[in-house]
Design a protein around this motif. Structure first.
Motif, PDB file in Angstrom:
ATOM      1  N   ASN A 158      -4.631 -20.147  19.258  1.00  0.00           N
ATOM      2  CA  ASN A 158      -3.435 -21.015  18.420  1.00  0.00           C
ATOM      3  C   ASN A 158      -2.424 -21.248  19.254  1.00  0.00           C
ATOM      4  N   TYR A 159      -1.979 -20.703  20.229  1.00  0.00           N
ATOM      5  CA  TYR A 159      -0.736 -19.879  20.768  1.00  0.00           C
ATOM      6  C   TYR A 159      -1.137 -19.729  22.313  1.00  0.00           C
ATOM      7  N   VAL A 160      -0.511 -20.522  23.196  1.00  0.00           N
ATOM      8  CA  VAL A 160      -0.758 -19.641  24.923  1.00  0.00           C
ATOM      9  C   VAL A 160       0.227 -19.705  25.409  1.00  0.00           C
ATOM     10  N   PHE A 161       0.590 -18.974  26.100  1.00  0.00           N
ATOM     11  CA  PHE A 161       1.536 -17.969  26.943  1.00  0.00           C
ATOM     12  C   PHE A 161       1.998 -18.859  28.123  1.00  0.00           C
ATOM     13  N   ARG A 162       2.808 -19.123  28.743  1.00  0.00           N
ATOM     14  CA  ARG A 162       3.190 -20.567  29.764  1.00  0.00           C
ATOM     15  C   ARG A 162       4.526 -19.506  30.587  1.00  0.00           C
ATOM     16  N   SER A 163       4.165 -19.187  31.805  1.00  0.00           N
ATOM     17  CA  SER A 163       5.176 -19.344  32.859  1.00  0.00           C
ATOM     18  C   SER A 163       5.596 -20.607  33.355  1.00  0.00           C
ATOM     19  N   HIS A 164       7.297 -20.856  34.127  1.00  0.00           N
ATOM     20  CA  HIS A 164       7.278 -21.965  34.500  1.00  0.00           C
ATOM     21  C   HIS A 164       7.829 -21.222  35.934  1.00  0.00           C
ATOM     22  N   THR A 165       8.469 -22.486  36.920  1.00  0.00           N
ATOM     23  CA  THR A 165       8.967 -21.740  37.941  1.00  0.00           C
ATOM     24  C   THR A 165       9.713 -23.089  38.417  1.00  0.00           C
ATOM     25  N   GLU A 166      11.520 -23.599  38.329  1.00  0.00           N
ATOM     26  CA  GLU A 166      12.204 -24.508  38.647  1.00  0.00           C
ATOM     27  C   GLU A 166      12.521 -24.590  40.084  1.00  0.00           C
ATOM     28  N   MET A 167      12.706 -25.254  40.805  1.00  0.00           N
ATOM     29  CA  MET A 167      13.331 -24.757  42.288  1.00  0.00           C
ATOM     30  C   MET A 167      14.709 -26.041  41.552  1.00  0.00           C
ATOM     31  N   ARG A 168      15.492 -25.264  42.036  1.00  0.00           N
ATOM     32  CA  ARG A 168      17.273 -25.593  41.501  1.00  0.00           C
ATOM     33  C   ARG A 168      17.461 -26.860  43.157  1.00  0.00           C
ATOM     34  N   SER A 169      18.568 -27.700  43.151  1.00  0.00           N
ATOM     35  CA  SER A 169      19.037 -28.159  43.902  1.00  0.00           C
ATOM     36  C   SER A 169      19.511 -27.666  45.550  1.00  0.00           C
ATOM     37  N   ASN A 170      19.927 -26.289  45.036  1.00  0.00           N
ATOM     38  CA  ASN A 170      20.384 -25.209  46.426  1.00  0.00           C
ATOM     39  C   ASN A 170      19.761 -24.347  46.862  1.00  0.00           C
ATOM     40  N   GLY A 171      18.600 -24.258  45.899  1.00  0.00           N
ATOM     41  CA  GLY A 171      17.269 -23.419  47.109  1.00  0.00           C
ATOM     42  C   GLY A 171      16.395 -22.715  45.862  1.00  0.00           C
ATOM     43  N   ASP A 172      17.274 -21.876  44.680  1.00  0.00           N
ATOM     44  CA  ASP A 172      17.495 -21.080  44.467  1.00  0.00           C
ATOM     45  C   ASP A 172      16.001 -21.462  43.045  1.00  0.00           C
ATOM     46  N   LYS A 173      14.960 -20.304  43.000  1.00  0.00           N
ATOM     47  CA  LYS A 173      14.139 -20.425  41.932  1.00  0.00           C
ATOM     48  C   LYS A 173      15.168 -19.718  40.463  1.00  0.00           C
ATOM     49  N   ARG A 211      14.184 -20.044  27.695  1.00  0.00           N
ATOM     50  CA  ARG A 211      15.262 -19.904  29.475  1.00  0.00           C
ATOM     51  C   ARG A 211      16.660 -19.322  29.746  1.00  0.00           C
ATOM     52  N   PRO A 212      16.650 -19.568  30.806  1.00  0.00           N
ATOM     53  CA  PRO A 212      17.807 -18.472  31.035  1.00  0.00           C
ATOM     54  C   PRO A 212      19.314 -19.063  29.844  1.00  0.00           C
ATOM     55  N   GLU A 213      18.972 -20.082  29.560  1.00  0.00           N
ATOM     56  CA  GLU A 213      20.327 -20.710  28.716  1.00  0.00           C
ATOM     57  C   GLU A 213      20.147 -20.482  27.594  1.00  0.00           C
ATOM     58  N   GLY A 214      19.383 -20.172  27.374  1.00  0.00           N
ATOM     59  CA  GLY A 214      18.739 -19.721  25.503  1.00  0.00           C
ATOM     60  C   GLY A 214      16.973 -20.088  24.881  1.00  0.00           C
ATOM     61  N   VAL A 215      17.641 -19.872  23.615  1.00  0.00           N
ATOM     62  CA  VAL A 215      15.947 -20.028  23.406  1.00  0.00           C
ATOM     63  C   VAL A 215      16.205 -20.918  22.302  1.00  0.00           C
ATOM     64  N   ARG A 216      14.447 -21.473  22.239  1.00  0.00           N
ATOM     65  CA  ARG A 216      14.411 -23.607  20.952  1.00  0.00           C
ATOM     66  C   ARG A 216      13.397 -22.533  20.241  1.00  0.00           C
ATOM     67  N   ILE A 217      13.358 -22.680  18.854  1.00  0.00           N
ATOM     68  CA  ILE A 217      11.965 -22.388  18.546  1.00  0.00           C
ATOM     69  C   ILE A 217      12.026 -23.969  17.795  1.00  0.00           C
ATOM     70  N   ARG A 218      10.797 -24.275  17.780  1.00  0.00           N
ATOM     71  CA  ARG A 218      10.508 -25.628  16.590  1.00  0.00           C
ATOM     72  C   ARG A 218       9.100 -25.196  16.341  1.00  0.00           C
ATOM     73  N   THR A 219       9.506 -25.634  15.216  1.00  0.00           N
ATOM     74  CA  THR A 219       7.945 -25.830  14.242  1.00  0.00           C
ATOM     75  C   THR A 219       7.686 -27.039  13.609  1.00  0.00           C
ATOM     76  N   ILE A 220       6.056 -27.187  13.503  1.00  0.00           N
ATOM     77  CA  ILE A 220       5.631 -28.485  13.311  1.00  0.00           C
ATOM     78  C   ILE A 220       6.315 -29.251  12.189  1.00  0.00           C
ATOM     79  N   SER A 221       6.843 -28.267  11.250  1.00  0.00           N
ATOM     80  CA  SER A 221       7.074 -29.551  10.360  1.00  0.00           C
ATOM     81  C   SER A 221       8.765 -30.081  10.711  1.00  0.00           C
TER      82      SER A 221
END
Length: 153
Positions: A114-129, A64-74
């Motif tokens: 095993n893994y799927v790459f996904r792209s996401h777009t969020e609309m901000r309250s000010n109209g920016d993507k 994400r623009p603010e950082g990276v998060r990695i989660r394991t199954i464990s």
């Protein structure tokens, strides 16, 4: 009739050649993006974390623009915040390049069964993507890993 078939075959060949050229150009551009981002200060901070988790069974890698998060199954999770480490939030094209470089440096994510790459777009309250990306384990792979883990216990 034969003329129509020849013309259709020629059109198919031309379209296929154009698609191949386009895919080759996109592939070259993505390789250049990865090379550029791998030489940045931002990626030098992320690379050790990616290497540390390369042999783990990951549930997700979220970029994400603010950082990276990695989660394991464990159940373990690492969250890297750019600002906390003195870095600016990356621009959209830089974040996309980081997502591509992540795939190059984390071998486990390359298996598309095993893994799927996904792209996401969020609309901000000010109209920016705002764009962000993730790699997520497939249900089949997660079930397989959890069954194997429960047998060992």
């Amino acid at each position: 009739m034969d003329t129509v078939i020849v013309v259709l075959v020629m059109l198919v060949v031309i379209v296929a050649a154009l698609l191949l050229l386009r895919l080759t150009a996109e592939n070259r551009q993505q390789k250049q993006l990865v090379q550029r981002v791998r030489s940045t200060n931002l990626y030098s901070h992320l690379y050790p974390m990616f290497r540390r988790y390369d042999n783990e069974n990951l549930e997700s890698v979220i970029l994400r623009p603010e950082g990276v998060r990695i989660r394991t199954i464990s159940g373990s999770e690492t969250h890297y915040t750019f600002r906390k480490h003195g870095l600016d939030n990356p621009a959209d094209d830089t974040l996309y390049a980081v997502a591509l470089a992540t795939l190059v440096d984390m071998r486990i994510l390359r298996n598309t069964r095993n893994y799927v790459f996904r792209s996401h777009t969020e609309m901000r309250s000010n109209g920016d993507k705002r764009y962000w990306y993730d790699y997520v384990i497939t249900h089949e792979r997660k079930d397989t890993v959890l069954r194997a883990t429960s047998r060992r216990l």
